[in-house]
Scaffold this active site. Structure first.
Site, PDB file in Angstrom:
ATOM      1  N   GLY A 190       0.811  -1.209   0.000  1.00 15.37           N
ATOM      2  CA  GLY A 190       0.000   0.000   0.000  1.00 15.37           C
ATOM      3  C   GLY A 190       0.845   1.260   0.000  1.00 15.37           C
ATOM      4  N   GLU A 229      -5.677  -1.878  -1.472  1.00 14.37           N
ATOM      5  CA  GLU A 229      -6.343  -0.769  -0.803  1.00 14.37           C
ATOM      6  C   GLU A 229      -7.627  -0.417  -1.564  1.00 14.37           C
ATOM      7  OE1 GLU A 229      -5.101   0.313   2.055  1.00 14.37           O
ATOM      8  OE2 GLU A 229      -3.349  -0.994   1.848  1.00 14.37           O
TER       9      GLU A 229
END
Length: 327
Positions: free
Chosen positions: A97, A304
């Site tokens: 992420g 994400e």
């Protein structure tokens, strides 16, 4: 935020940017500048015990280092986009992420700098694909001694991703799994949370246009990938051919809605073992994919949350960014 003072090879200044303290590490005879963005909570927060050694490696290699600890989602994107002129490289440490945010920020910049990556997350799928070491000290040495690799980047509407865009079953696992659970269980957390979601499986009526091909039907899962592994599991991407990260195409996997539990079981077996075939699974390569839904469709980008667009236009930006990899 506490700072550690020491007087060996490096010194530092503290500046304030947007109300935040940022450390500027200065060595001697510095002729290169590095922006080092790290997530202090990624993985088991192991960056905390390795931070000084990592920065020492960078400084000894001739870099003046600006260390920027992220505090919230989106921080890395902002740090890259608002960076001061004069940096030679942007390095990040965290999970996939964090890397995704740095890539997203860089893709929005006119000047594209090389990116270094010191993995510190739970799974580190993309680092594994690039053969970047899991050991943080070894990965830091790759940053200063490695070579640049021109890598494909995915464009998703107005956003970017580096290794996977996905919808449907399992895709909510990453961003709904607590960080503490990821830290303890690693990629097993993805599997356990995914099994919990099985009773709530739903499908989506979609129209999918891939280059010159149009596919319509009800799908319970889809992923557009540029990686050898997803969620820590190797071998579930691709069409059986070698997966290349700079060939201008994505590996696409689509799963149609099964009509009974036996068909669902066959799908799961086929995902794990490429030798098993299922008429419900489409696997192919494409450089551009358009996914149209009658209702908002939730996506994940590199694990994400990526929004809920009714229309997703996904394009391969061939060799768009340079990533530092082992020689």
């Amino acid at each position: 935020m506490p700072f550690f003072f020491f007087y060996f090879i490096v010194a530092y200044d503290i500046i304030v940017a947007d109300g935040r303290q940022i450390l500027i590490w200065e060595g001697f005879s510095m002729d290169k500048k590095m922006l080092f963005i790290y997530n202090p909570r990624a993985g088991k927060a192991q960056i905390r015990s390795n931070l000084l050694d990592i920065i020492d490696i960078f400084v000894k290699a001739g870099y003046e280092v600006t260390a920027y600890p992220t505090q919230a989602s989106g921080d890395a994107v902002k740090a890259v986009k608002t960076r001061r002129a004069g940096y030679d490289i942007v390095v990040c440490s965290g999970g996939d992420g964090t890397l995704d945010e740095v890539v997203t920020g860089m893709m929005q910049c006119e000047e594209k700098l090389p990116i270094g990556y010191v993995p510190a997350g739970s799974t580190n799928d993309f680092a594994n694909s690039l053969k970047i070491p899991k050991n943080m000290i070894k990965a830091a040495n790759v940053v200063v001694r490695g070579k640049n690799f021109a890598c494909d980047i995915g464009a998703f509407n107005n956003d970017s991703f580096i290794y996977v865009a996905a919808f449907g079953i399992f895709t909510n696992v990453s961003y709904e799994t607590k960080q503490d659970v990821k830290n303890v269980l690693g990629h097993a957390a993805y599997l356990l949370e995914g099994v919990r979601a099985l009773p709530t499986i739903r499908s989506y009526p979609l129209k999918i246009t891939c280059d010159q091909q149009v596919i319509e039907g009800e799908f319970l899962y889809g992923m557009v990938t540029n990686s050898h592994s997803i969620g820590g599991f190797r071998g579930i991407t691709g069409t059986g051919k070698e997966v290349l990260l700079d060939d201008g195409v994505f590996e696409v996997t689509l799963i149609r809605k099964p009509s009974n539990p036996l068909e669902l079981n066959n799908i799961i077996v086929a995902m794990v073992d490429k030798r098993v075939k299922s008429e419900h699974i489409y696997s192919f390569t494409a450089s551009r994919i358009v996914v149209e839904s009658e209702e908002p469709l939730a996506w994940t980008l590199d694990g994400e949350f990526g929004g809920e667009p009714r229309k997703a236009v996904i394009e391969n930006k061939t060799k768009a960014l340079e990533i530092r990899v082992p020689k």
